[in-house]
Design a protein around this motif. Structure first.
Motif, PDB file in Angstrom:
ATOM      1  N   ALA A 138      76.031  19.631   7.779  1.00  0.00           N
ATOM      2  CA  ALA A 138      75.442  18.397   8.296  1.00  0.00           C
ATOM      3  C   ALA A 138      76.529  17.393   8.659  1.00  0.00           C
ATOM      4  CB  ALA A 138      74.482  17.799   7.269  1.00  0.00           C
ATOM      5  N   CYS A 139      77.522  17.254   7.805  1.00  0.00           N
ATOM      6  CA  CYS A 139      78.619  16.329   8.077  1.00  0.00           C
ATOM      7  C   CYS A 139      79.410  16.772   9.312  1.00  0.00           C
ATOM      8  CB  CYS A 139      79.539  16.236   6.864  1.00  0.00           C
ATOM      9  SG  CYS A 139      80.932  15.126   7.096  1.00  0.00           S
ATOM     10  N   ALA A 140      79.764  18.038   9.383  1.00  0.00           N
ATOM     11  CA  ALA A 140      80.546  18.544  10.515  1.00  0.00           C
ATOM     12  C   ALA A 140      79.757  18.451  11.819  1.00  0.00           C
ATOM     13  CB  ALA A 140      80.973  19.987  10.260  1.00  0.00           C
ATOM     14  N   PHE A 141      78.445  18.667  11.745  1.00  0.00           N
ATOM     15  CA  PHE A 141      77.623  18.590  12.952  1.00  0.00           C
ATOM     16  C   PHE A 141      77.530  17.141  13.442  1.00  0.00           C
ATOM     17  CE2 PHE A 141      74.934  22.418  11.329  1.00  0.00           C
ATOM     18  CZ  PHE A 141      75.996  23.267  11.544  1.00  0.00           C
ATOM     19  N   THR A 142      77.289  16.205  12.530  1.00  0.00           N
ATOM     20  CA  THR A 142      77.062  14.816  12.932  1.00  0.00           C
ATOM     21  C   THR A 142      78.357  14.059  13.202  1.00  0.00           C
ATOM     22  OG1 THR A 142      76.906  14.126  10.623  1.00  0.00           O
ATOM     23  CG2 THR A 142      74.846  14.624  11.755  1.00  0.00           C
ATOM     24  N   LYS A 143      79.329  14.167  12.308  1.00  0.00           N
ATOM     25  CA  LYS A 143      80.554  13.372  12.452  1.00  0.00           C
ATOM     26  C   LYS A 143      81.554  13.970  13.433  1.00  0.00           C
ATOM     27  CE  LYS A 143      80.447  11.083   7.985  1.00  0.00           C
ATOM     28  NZ  LYS A 143      81.159  10.864   6.718  1.00  0.00           N
ATOM     29  N   LEU A 144      81.617  15.284  13.522  1.00  0.00           N
ATOM     30  CA  LEU A 144      82.628  15.933  14.356  1.00  0.00           C
ATOM     31  C   LEU A 144      82.043  16.628  15.579  1.00  0.00           C
ATOM     32  CD1 LEU A 144      84.765  17.464  11.467  1.00  0.00           C
ATOM     33  CD2 LEU A 144      85.292  15.446  12.834  1.00  0.00           C
ATOM     34  N   GLY A 145      80.730  16.769  15.626  1.00  0.00           N
ATOM     35  CA  GLY A 145      80.108  17.445  16.765  1.00  0.00           C
ATOM     36  C   GLY A 145      80.323  18.948  16.768  1.00  0.00           C
ATOM     37  N   TYR A 146      80.676  19.522  15.616  1.00  0.00           N
ATOM     38  CA  TYR A 146      80.866  20.961  15.529  1.00  0.00           C
ATOM     39  C   TYR A 146      79.512  21.653  15.513  1.00  0.00           C
ATOM     40  CZ  TYR A 146      85.795  20.284  14.268  1.00  0.00           C
ATOM     41  OH  TYR A 146      87.120  19.956  14.267  1.00  0.00           O
ATOM     42  N   LYS A 147      79.526  22.941  15.780  1.00  0.00           N
ATOM     43  CA  LYS A 147      78.311  23.744  15.689  1.00  0.00           C
ATOM     44  C   LYS A 147      78.649  25.026  14.943  1.00  0.00           C
ATOM     45  CE  LYS A 147      79.058  25.714  20.231  1.00  0.00           C
ATOM     46  NZ  LYS A 147      78.537  25.961  21.541  1.00  0.00           N
ATOM     47  N   LYS A 148      77.613  25.684  14.493  1.00  0.00           N
ATOM     48  CA  LYS A 148      77.816  26.906  13.728  1.00  0.00           C
ATOM     49  C   LYS A 148      76.899  27.968  14.290  1.00  0.00           C
ATOM     50  CE  LYS A 148      78.333  28.375   8.991  1.00  0.00           C
ATOM     51  NZ  LYS A 148      78.336  27.925   7.620  1.00  0.00           N
ATOM     52  N   GLU A 149      77.494  28.942  14.945  1.00  0.00           N
ATOM     53  CA  GLU A 149      76.745  30.073  15.482  1.00  0.00           C
ATOM     54  C   GLU A 149      77.363  31.343  14.916  1.00  0.00           C
ATOM     55  OE1 GLU A 149      76.646  29.907  19.725  1.00  0.00           O
ATOM     56  OE2 GLU A 149      75.740  27.925  19.733  1.00  0.00           O
ATOM     57  N   ILE A 150      76.541  32.129  14.274  1.00  0.00           N
ATOM     58  CA  ILE A 150      77.028  33.365  13.679  1.00  0.00           C
ATOM     59  C   ILE A 150      76.874  34.485  14.705  1.00  0.00           C
ATOM     60  CG2 ILE A 150      76.709  35.019  11.803  1.00  0.00           C
ATOM     61  CD1 ILE A 150      75.649  32.652  10.140  1.00  0.00           C
ATOM     62  N   PRO A 151      77.983  35.130  15.087  1.00  0.00           N
ATOM     63  CA  PRO A 151      77.903  36.202  16.086  1.00  0.00           C
ATOM     64  C   PRO A 151      77.004  37.335  15.618  1.00  0.00           C
ATOM     65  CG  PRO A 151      80.189  35.617  15.623  1.00  0.00           C
ATOM     66  CD  PRO A 151      79.342  34.902  14.627  1.00  0.00           C
ATOM     67  N   GLY A 152      76.202  37.852  16.532  1.00  0.00           N
ATOM     68  CA  GLY A 152      75.335  38.976  16.214  1.00  0.00           C
ATOM     69  C   GLY A 152      74.036  38.599  15.542  1.00  0.00           C
ATOM     70  N   SER A 153      73.745  37.291  15.435  1.00  0.00           N
ATOM     71  CA  SER A 153      72.475  36.872  14.837  1.00  0.00           C
ATOM     72  C   SER A 153      71.326  37.237  15.769  1.00  0.00           C
ATOM     73  CB  SER A 153      72.457  35.360  14.599  1.00  0.00           C
ATOM     74  OG  SER A 153      73.406  35.008  13.635  1.00  0.00           O
ATOM     75  N   PRO A 154      70.223  37.738  15.224  1.00  0.00           N
ATOM     76  CA  PRO A 154      69.093  38.115  16.068  1.00  0.00           C
ATOM     77  C   PRO A 154      68.481  36.893  16.760  1.00  0.00           C
ATOM     78  CG  PRO A 154      68.805  38.914  13.812  1.00  0.00           C
ATOM     79  CD  PRO A 154      70.000  38.036  13.827  1.00  0.00           C
ATOM     80  N   GLU A 155      68.107  37.082  18.015  1.00  0.00           N
ATOM     81  CA  GLU A 155      67.461  36.015  18.786  1.00  0.00           C
ATOM     82  C   GLU A 155      66.103  35.678  18.180  1.00  0.00           C
ATOM     83  OE1 GLU A 155      68.311  34.244  21.633  1.00  0.00           O
ATOM     84  OE2 GLU A 155      70.332  35.065  21.433  1.00  0.00           O
ATOM     85  N   GLY A 156      65.777  34.412  18.106  1.00  0.00           N
ATOM     86  CA  GLY A 156      64.470  33.978  17.642  1.00  0.00           C
ATOM     87  C   GLY A 156      64.305  33.937  16.127  1.00  0.00           C
ATOM     88  N   LYS A 157      65.312  34.341  15.373  1.00  0.00           N
ATOM     89  CA  LYS A 157      65.238  34.290  13.909  1.00  0.00           C
ATOM     90  C   LYS A 157      66.079  33.126  13.406  1.00  0.00           C
ATOM     91  CE  LYS A 157      64.080  38.194  11.708  1.00  0.00           C
ATOM     92  NZ  LYS A 157      64.371  39.244  10.766  1.00  0.00           N
ATOM     93  N   THR A 158      65.676  32.583  12.275  1.00  0.00           N
ATOM     94  CA  THR A 158      66.417  31.491  11.662  1.00  0.00           C
ATOM     95  C   THR A 158      67.771  32.009  11.184  1.00  0.00           C
ATOM     96  OG1 THR A 158      64.340  30.527  10.896  1.00  0.00           O
ATOM     97  CG2 THR A 158      66.361  29.724   9.864  1.00  0.00           C
ATOM     98  N   PRO A 159      68.869  31.344  11.591  1.00  0.00           N
ATOM     99  CA  PRO A 159      70.189  31.784  11.113  1.00  0.00           C
ATOM    100  C   PRO A 159      70.262  31.725   9.590  1.00  0.00           C
ATOM    101  CG  PRO A 159      70.418  30.179  12.869  1.00  0.00           C
ATOM    102  CD  PRO A 159      68.972  30.221  12.504  1.00  0.00           C
TER     103      PRO A 159
END
Length: 147
Positions: A112-133
């Motif tokens: 939450a801090c990295a997303f809001t304060k730094l604008g970072y994102k977290k995407e895990i490679p190979g995660s299935p489409e449409g499922k909650t990471p």
């Protein structure tokens, strides 16, 4: 006479100036791994392409230095903006054998801090489409076990 602060171009035969190591153990690096992967993706890809061209370690020093500088920048930004959350997460990883699943509670405030304060994102490679990471699942099936 004042020194010029212009960047020095890298020439293949010139010795490279010293570069400080990251100064981080495996736990802070693992805690920041997804952010480093996102922010330094282009540098990492250039480095890997260079390594595939030539197996000589000296061949890719410039690309490796760019990766190191980028990772150091991400770690410094995390330390500056989210120091408490970052320390809580990597300390949890340190005490739980580097298992992410054991530290999801500490990971959420860091994200939450990295997303809001730094604008970072977290995407895990190979995660299935449409499922909650996995890092967003509130009640994971796998939990820590008392042994």
């Amino acid at each position: 006479m004042a020194e010029s602060s212009a960047p020095v171009p890298v020439v293949a035969n010139d010795p490279l100036p010293p570069l400080q190591e990251l100064g981080a153990t495996s736990a802070p690096l693992k805690s920041a791994a997804y952010f480093i992967g996102d922010q330094c993706k282009e540098f990492n890809e250039d480095f890997m392409l260079c390594k595939n061209e030539n197996r000589d370690p000296a061949h890719c020093l410039a690309e490796g230095r760019k990766v190191t500088r980028c990772a150091a920048d991400v770690l410094n930004k995390l330390r500056a903006a989210c120091v408490q959350e970052f320390e809580a997460h990597w300390n949890c990883l340190e005490w739980n054998n580097q298992y992410y699943y054991a530290c999801r509670k500490e990971e959420r405030p860091l994200n939450a801090c990295a997303f809001t304060k730094l604008g970072y994102k977290k995407e895990i490679p190979g995660s299935p489409e449409g499922k909650t990471p996995i890092h967003l699942i509130e009640r994971p099936y796998f939990k820590r076990q008392q042994k």
